[in-house]
Design a protein around this motif. Structure first.
Motif, short mmCIF file in Angstrom:
data_model
loop_
_atom_site.label_atom_id
_atom_site.label_comp_id
_atom_site.label_asym_id
_atom_site.label_seq_id
_atom_site.Cartn_x
_atom_site.Cartn_y
_atom_site.Cartn_z
N UNK A 171 7.43 7.79 -0.38
CA UNK A 171 6.45 8.13 -1.42
C UNK A 171 6.63 7.21 -2.64
N UNK A 172 7.88 6.94 -3.01
CA UNK A 172 8.12 5.99 -4.09
C UNK A 172 7.57 4.62 -3.71
N UNK A 173 7.80 4.21 -2.48
CA UNK A 173 7.28 2.91 -2.02
C UNK A 173 5.77 2.87 -2.11
N UNK A 174 5.12 3.92 -1.62
CA UNK A 174 3.65 3.97 -1.63
C UNK A 174 3.09 3.86 -3.04
N UNK A 175 3.75 4.51 -3.98
CA UNK A 175 3.21 4.55 -5.34
C UNK A 175 3.45 3.25 -6.12
N UNK A 176 4.59 2.61 -5.91
CA UNK A 176 4.90 1.42 -6.72
C UNK A 176 4.40 0.14 -6.07
N UNK A 177 4.14 0.17 -4.77
CA UNK A 177 3.77 -1.04 -4.03
C UNK A 177 2.62 -1.82 -4.67
N UNK A 178 1.51 -1.15 -5.05
CA UNK A 178 0.36 -1.93 -5.58
C UNK A 178 0.67 -2.69 -6.86
N UNK A 179 1.70 -2.24 -7.59
CA UNK A 179 2.02 -2.86 -8.88
C UNK A 179 3.10 -3.93 -8.75
N UNK A 180 3.91 -3.85 -7.71
CA UNK A 180 4.91 -4.88 -7.46
C UNK A 180 4.34 -6.00 -6.60
N UNK A 181 3.53 -5.61 -5.61
CA UNK A 181 3.00 -6.57 -4.63
C UNK A 181 4.14 -7.49 -4.12
#
Length: 344
Positions: A171-181
């Motif tokens: 869930x942490x991965x899903x949420x931060x992924x779009x901002x880290x790319x």
């Protein structure tokens, strides 16, 4: 067309191609480094803030302390385990709430911190990592004696704990992924010691791999390389890791049959390592030429055709002048010999 960057050269290697020079892999900028690093690891602050403070409690409540002899690396505080009975994990292990977290601001803060260190995203690959591993987290919670006994005696409870942790991490991965790319997804789990694995391949396959697989899916779906950090004699796990899409293994230590691994997987599994400061390389009378020759021997053995990154150095206190001197010699040769390796 401009000059290839360290990042492009590194990603080329992870794709199984022969790079223009031997990449040098680390978790981020190294002391005294004068050129862009190939890769910089980003761990979301909600999980890693204690690291930047030099120790303290992680998100699960384990206290980590630095050790001078390892250059400040953090280890769980000895004899201060938080879980003594795996059957009671639900009463002890509580994931922090994700409500109200500003993921965009968190990612921006960390990326700006990289820029302040001189890390330019155009030159350096950003690798997203979440944690030290399911196996390693369990050992941090319980210690090796109780943790290994739990895996043997109560496998269903261990897997229920791993499932709970994986739900949180994904869930942490899903949420931060779009901002880290991220350019690379990094997995970790130290499931082996120098002489042998801590657990069998079967136990790893049945009890740990499913959760690494769930995280690896983010990398597979995004079409980016996946790397695995696993110290020690971990070669037995590589077939399973290749099966979930892992492209590279660090630190690929010399206790493994590295030539056998390379012959089996070719460039599909990049070996990031293959050099250890052991034996005569640690002797007080080791010469500069012997250190340099160890670099040349390693690259000559593992770098032809690609499938290799340099990953290794002398470890010690950050103010140990002998460690600093030896690393200066080592990396001077790594860059000198590695930069010209594919031009021979």
């Amino acid at each position: 067309m401009g000059k290839m960057t360290e990042k492009e050269n590194y990603l080329m290697t992870l794709r199984g191609e022969q790079p223009e020079w031997v990449p040098v892999y680390s978790f981020g900028p190294m002391p005294g480094q004068t050129r862009p690093c190939t890769s910089c690891m980003l761990e979301p602050l909600i999980l890693s803030e204690f690291r930047f403070k030099g120790g303290g409690k992680d998100c699960w409540g384990v206290t980590y302390v630095p050790t001078k002899e390892t250059g400040g690396a953090l280890l769980p505080k000895p004899d201060e385990f938080i879980l003594d009975d795996i059957r009671h994990w639900r009463d002890v292990i509580k994931a922090p709430s994700l409500d109200g977290v500003d993921w965009e601001a968190m990612a921006k803060k960390q990326l700006e911190g990289f820029y302040a260190m001189g890390v330019n995203r155009e030159d350096t690959a950003i690798a997203l990592n979440l944690h030290v591993g399911y196996f390693q987290n369990l050992m941090a919670f319980m210690g090796f004696t109780e943790g290994l006994c739990a895996m043997c005696e109560e496998p269903e409870e261990v897997m229920a704990l791993f499932e709970y942790m994986c739900d949180f991490y994904t869930e942490v991965t899903r949420r931060i992924w779009p901002y880290v790319k991220p350019d690379v997804l990094t997995l970790m789990d130290d499931t082996a010691a120098w002489a042998a694995p801590f657990i069998s391949r079967e136990m790893y396959h049945d009890m740990v791999l499913p959760f690494h697989d769930r995280q690896a899916k983010f990398g597979r779906d995004a079409g980016i390389p996946i790397t695995m950090h696993n110290c020690g004699k971990a070669e037995v796990f590589m077939e399973d890791l290749r099966g979930i899409g892992v492209n590279a293994w660090d630190p690929a230590q010399t206790c493994n049959d590295l030539k056998g691994v390379q012959e089996k997987f070719g460039n599909s599994l990049v070996l990031m390592g293959c050099w250890d400061a052991r034996g005569h390389l640690l002797a007080p009378d080791v010469t500069e030429e012997e250190i340099r020759q160890s670099v040349r021997d390693t690259m000559d053995a593992y770098a032809p055709g690609g499938g290799f990154c340099w990953c290794g150095g002398y470890l010690g206190a950050v103010d140990d002048m002998e460690v600093i001197r030896k690393n200066g010699i080592l990396f001077d040769e790594v860059y000198r010999y590695g930069d010209a390796f594919y031009k021979k």
